[in-house]
Write a protein that holds these residues in place. Structure first.
Motif, mmCIF file in Angstrom:
data_model
loop_
_atom_site.group_PDB
_atom_site.id
_atom_site.type_symbol
_atom_site.label_atom_id
_atom_site.label_comp_id
_atom_site.label_asym_id
_atom_site.label_seq_id
_atom_site.Cartn_x
_atom_site.Cartn_y
_atom_site.Cartn_z
ATOM 1 N N PHE A 341 -7.636 -6.643 -9.409
ATOM 2 C CA PHE A 341 -6.811 -6.976 -8.249
ATOM 3 C C PHE A 341 -7.517 -7.980 -7.339
ATOM 4 C CE2 PHE A 341 -5.943 -2.728 -9.693
ATOM 5 C CZ PHE A 341 -4.578 -2.553 -9.585
ATOM 6 N N GLN A 342 -6.733 -8.863 -6.715
ATOM 7 C CA GLN A 342 -7.246 -9.749 -5.660
ATOM 8 C C GLN A 342 -7.460 -8.928 -4.393
ATOM 9 O OE1 GLN A 342 -7.884 -13.435 -5.167
ATOM 10 N NE2 GLN A 342 -8.837 -12.309 -3.494
ATOM 11 N N THR A 343 -8.686 -8.932 -3.860
ATOM 12 C CA THR A 343 -8.983 -8.192 -2.639
ATOM 13 C C THR A 343 -8.725 -9.074 -1.417
ATOM 14 O OG1 THR A 343 -11.292 -8.867 -2.403
ATOM 15 C CG2 THR A 343 -10.822 -7.036 -3.915
ATOM 16 N N GLN A 401 -3.520 -4.421 3.795
ATOM 17 C CA GLN A 401 -4.542 -4.678 4.816
ATOM 18 C C GLN A 401 -5.529 -3.517 4.937
ATOM 19 O OE1 GLN A 401 -1.290 -5.418 5.208
ATOM 20 N NE2 GLN A 401 -0.951 -7.060 6.688
ATOM 21 N N ASP A 402 -5.077 -2.299 4.565
ATOM 22 C CA ASP A 402 -5.972 -1.142 4.625
ATOM 23 C C ASP A 402 -7.000 -1.160 3.501
ATOM 24 O OD1 ASP A 402 -4.482 -0.328 6.775
ATOM 25 O OD2 ASP A 402 -3.395 1.242 5.694
ATOM 26 N N VAL A 593 -0.820 -5.183 -11.697
ATOM 27 C CA VAL A 593 -1.724 -5.712 -10.677
ATOM 28 C C VAL A 593 -0.980 -6.615 -9.700
ATOM 29 C CG1 VAL A 593 -3.710 -5.516 -12.207
ATOM 30 C CG2 VAL A 593 -2.459 -7.673 -12.104
ATOM 31 N N GLU A 594 0.335 -6.742 -9.860
ATOM 32 C CA GLU A 594 1.130 -7.578 -8.975
ATOM 33 C C GLU A 594 1.530 -6.852 -7.697
ATOM 34 O OE1 GLU A 594 2.557 -11.025 -9.316
ATOM 35 O OE2 GLU A 594 0.638 -10.924 -10.345
ATOM 36 N N GLN A 595 2.011 -5.601 -7.827
ATOM 37 C CA GLN A 595 2.637 -4.949 -6.681
ATOM 38 C C GLN A 595 1.639 -4.703 -5.551
ATOM 39 O OE1 GLN A 595 4.280 -1.048 -7.447
ATOM 40 N NE2 GLN A 595 2.486 -0.310 -8.533
ATOM 41 N N ARG A 596 2.078 -4.998 -4.343
ATOM 42 C CA ARG A 596 1.311 -4.737 -3.128
ATOM 43 C C ARG A 596 2.278 -4.744 -1.953
ATOM 44 N NH1 ARG A 596 -3.087 -8.881 -1.763
ATOM 45 N NH2 ARG A 596 -3.800 -8.382 -3.847
ATOM 46 N N SER A 597 1.968 -3.955 -0.933
ATOM 47 C CA SER A 597 2.760 -3.900 0.288
ATOM 48 C C SER A 597 1.965 -4.528 1.422
ATOM 49 C CB SER A 597 3.097 -2.446 0.631
ATOM 50 O OG SER A 597 3.779 -2.367 1.871
ATOM 51 N N VAL A 598 2.599 -5.457 2.136
ATOM 52 C CA VAL A 598 1.932 -6.185 3.211
ATOM 53 C C VAL A 598 2.580 -5.820 4.545
ATOM 54 C CG1 VAL A 598 1.339 -8.463 4.110
ATOM 55 C CG2 VAL A 598 1.454 -8.090 1.627
ATOM 56 N N ALA A 599 1.777 -5.316 5.474
ATOM 57 C CA ALA A 599 2.280 -5.025 6.816
ATOM 58 C C ALA A 599 2.524 -6.335 7.559
ATOM 59 C CB ALA A 599 1.288 -4.157 7.584
ATOM 60 N N VAL A 600 3.673 -6.432 8.208
ATOM 61 C CA VAL A 600 4.055 -7.640 8.937
ATOM 62 C C VAL A 600 4.239 -7.284 10.409
ATOM 63 C CG1 VAL A 600 5.741 -9.495 9.115
ATOM 64 C CG2 VAL A 600 5.208 -8.531 6.876
#
Length: 645
Positions: A341-343, A401-402, A593-600
């Motif tokens: 994963f990209q950190t 972000q966490d 490795v694609e899925q991620r949730s980003v807080a906006v």
């Protein structure tokens, strides 16, 4: 004493079962053995049950539209791409029958699209423009030792002549040894011209090198040899006969493993067609493709053209040039389908240790940070059951972000009886990150499906205790992981069992679709061969049964860049509590490795909300995202597609 009416008795019994279910729901499934099928169906279809635990619905596609879904991706059109290739079916492979299905979950419509080659067990990742890069696949199926009839091995092909165009040699090209033994190539191969570099006093010529798998023209031990030598290529004449030749490795009757392809394609979600792009330098079967923060894609691992794990060679795809470049400075060995994963840190990836299995038990299995600037791999300790990472699942949990990730389930290397119910969590932002214990699954599980939800939770479902469901060991259960409390809560049980070659995706309406499963047997005695599971199943989470209107995003920009703000009109902005960008999933072998949730960052306005996109491409890699807003009840909107970067 007056007898209670039958209808009232039944109603009270049903309510009693429901009450028990609600009380036990966070930890144990309902005791189905104590209720009739009628009462069970009534219970799981009741509003009270669904509002606590959600609901599953099975979808059966028309017979001519069913495929062995090895790969699944959510396209920016909202449709599902299901790639089968040959579908782990040797008959389909031999016939050259390769299949890809596009399914629209909102209408139920499906269609088959042309599939250029066998993309079974390829790698994939989304590009910044929303196309899906698909690379690798199956060049040859494995042949177990009792079925190997012709000696075979790798032939290294060299060309000592500089200049000119690449030479393409067809399948069946014949190589002849000094002793007269004959071998033929099992696939087409390309030979590049030699390189010529000027040096003082002249020029230095370096022969080009490629390799191809060959097998003897005769059956039995007559083709076996360990003697190396120069092999002539039949049909060449003149200088070509001297400059282009083969150099053999051992030719044996040993087991022959799967072999990878090097072709790459971009799947266009608008035309719904594959578009050929540059080939990889390495042949790869079971590779991982990970998107980097600058929009390029790195490919690692996989089985090569000889069925061996690619020995640490990495290469990077540039969507601007549509070509791959080998990175000799980035040599790291991983088992096949490593979860990388990209950190949040530029140039730093994280390998969770999850993988699909091919490779030795003592190499490349430990999780850690991979710094692409130095090629250093820094291990992260603390993971329990560290010898059971094969067929485990990994995912970011909560907003990316966490920088928290979980590793779930898994089993021993190969066809091992060992499996684990372990969930461990790691905070990559800590000064010295270390895995910490999380809750346990209700059952040990290989191949668990993990899907990130818009309410900051993660669905964990399916899998099997045994290798590929041996002993009828599919787990018909689901749980919701809560990263804020590091706990699990009960979710409705899926109907369809899923193990090897299964996948799950979040849909734009907030539901989850699961596909695929490739068990070995159907019964506990492992005596009856199992068919590939072609049914789909959709999970509607409890947040969609809360009653009342869902929040809605009515309008807003379709494209935003890092650090930019955008005004979106919504329903009742005073009730909204969070906004999330969720990257669409692209899953195979329970590796996504694609899925991620980003807080906006969200600011209410009179007519909606103003959203501010994070500034860091490492947090929001360029590409398409699902934008959800969620209200105070935890109910998400239907997503709006937004292009970032």
């Amino acid at each position: 004493m007056k007898e209670m009416p039958r209808g009232l008795r039944r109603r009270r019994f049903f309510m009693g079962v429901l009450a028990v279910t609600v009380i036990l729901g966070a930890n144990t499934p309902p005791a189905w053995s104590y209720v009739s099928d009628y009462m069970r169906d009534k219970l799981i279809n009741s509003n009270g049950y669904k509002s606590r635990f959600g609901h599953w619905d099975v979808i059966e596609l028309p017979p001519d539209m069913r495929v062995n879904a090895i790969h699944a991706a959510l396209l920016p059109s909202g449709r599902i791409l299901l790639i089968a290739g040959s579908g782990n079916d040797t008959r389909q492979f031999a016939a050259g029958t390769f299949r890809t299905l596009v399914h629209d979950p909102s209408t139920g419509r499906t269609k088959l699209v042309p599939t250029p080659t066998d993309l079974f067990c390829a790698g994939h990742a989304f590009l910044p423009d929303g196309k899906l890069l698909v690379a690798g696949g199956t060049l040859r199926y494995e042949v177990l030792e009792p079925q190997v009839t012709k000696a075979a091995g790798l032939m290294v092909v060299k060309n000592g002549a500089p200049g000119g165009a690449p030479r393409v040699f067809p399948k069946g090209t014949e190589f002849v040894s000094p002793a007269g033994r004959k071998y033929v190539a099992t696939a087409e191969f390309t030979v590049q011209p030699a390189t010529k570099v000027k040096i003082r006093g002249g020029a230095k010529v370096t022969a080009s090198t490629t390799s191809t798998w060959v097998e003897s023209t005769e059956e039995g031990p007559g083709g076996v040899t360990a003697v190396r030598g120069n092999y002539k290529i039949t049909g060449l004449a003149g200088l070509d006969r001297e400059n282009i030749y083969g150099l053999n490795e051992k030719m044996t009757l040993d087991r022959q493993d799967f072999q990878g392809r090097r072709e790459s394609y971009e799947f266009n979600p608008v035309t719904e067609r594959y578009e050929r792009v540059g080939d990889m330098a390495e042949q790869r079967w079971h590779p991982t493709l990970t998107g980097l923060s600058d929009g390029r894609i790195i490919a690692v691992s996989g089985l090569d053209g000889a069925g061996r794990v690619v020995p640490g060679i990495s290469e990077v795809y540039d969507p601007r040039t549509k070509k791959w470049v080998v990175r000799k400075d980035l040599e790291q060995y991983f088992p096949t389908y490593p979860a990388i994963f990209q950190t949040a840190k530029p140039g730093v990836l994280f390998y969770s240790g999850s993988n699909s299995g091919y490779g030795p038990a003592d190499q490349g299995r430990d999780p850690g940070f991979w710094d692409l600037r130095t090629n250093k791999l820094t291990l992260v300790p603390g993971l329990r059951d560290a010898d059971m990472l094969e067929t485990s699942g990994s995912a970011w949990v909560g907003p990316v972000q966490d920088q928290k990730m979980i590793v779930v389930g898994g089993g021993g290397v190969g066809d091992s009886p060992k499996s684990t119910a372990r969930i461990d969590v790691v905070d990559l932002d800590e000064a010295t990150p270390r895995f910490m214990p999380g809750p346990s699954l209700p059952q040990a599980a290989r191949y668990p499906i993990l899907v990130t939800l818009p309410d900051d939770t993660t669905l964990i479902t399916n899998g099997s205790k045994g290798y590929r469901g041996r002993g009828a060991s599919d787990n018909h259960n689901a749980r919701i992981y809560h990263p804020d409390t590091n706990t699990l809560s009960y979710a409705a049980d899926p109907t369809v069992g899923r193990d090897y070659h299964a996948a799950g995706l979040l849909l734009p309406d907030g539901r989850v679709i699961t596909v695929g499963s490739n068990p070995l047997f159907t019964d506990k005695l492992d005596s009856q061969t199992a068919p590939f599971e072609q049914r789909l199943e959709v999970f509607t989470p409890a947040y969609l049964y809360q009653g009342g209107a869902r929040p809605a995003i009515n309008d807003g920009p379709l494209k935003l860049t890092w650090g930019a703000t955008g005004a979106f009109t919504t329903s009742d902005p005073s009730q909204l509590v969070r906004a999330r960008l969720l990257r669409p999933g692209a899953s195979t072998h329970v590796t996504d490795v694609e899925q991620r949730s980003v807080a906006v960052e969200m600011t209410p306005t009179a007519t909606g909300v103003t959203l501010t996109i994070p500034k860091e491409p490492t947090i929001v890699p360029p590409g398409p995202y699902l934008l959800f807003v969620t209200d105070k009840r935890g109910v998400p909107s239907v997503a709006r597609w937004v292009q970032i970067g």
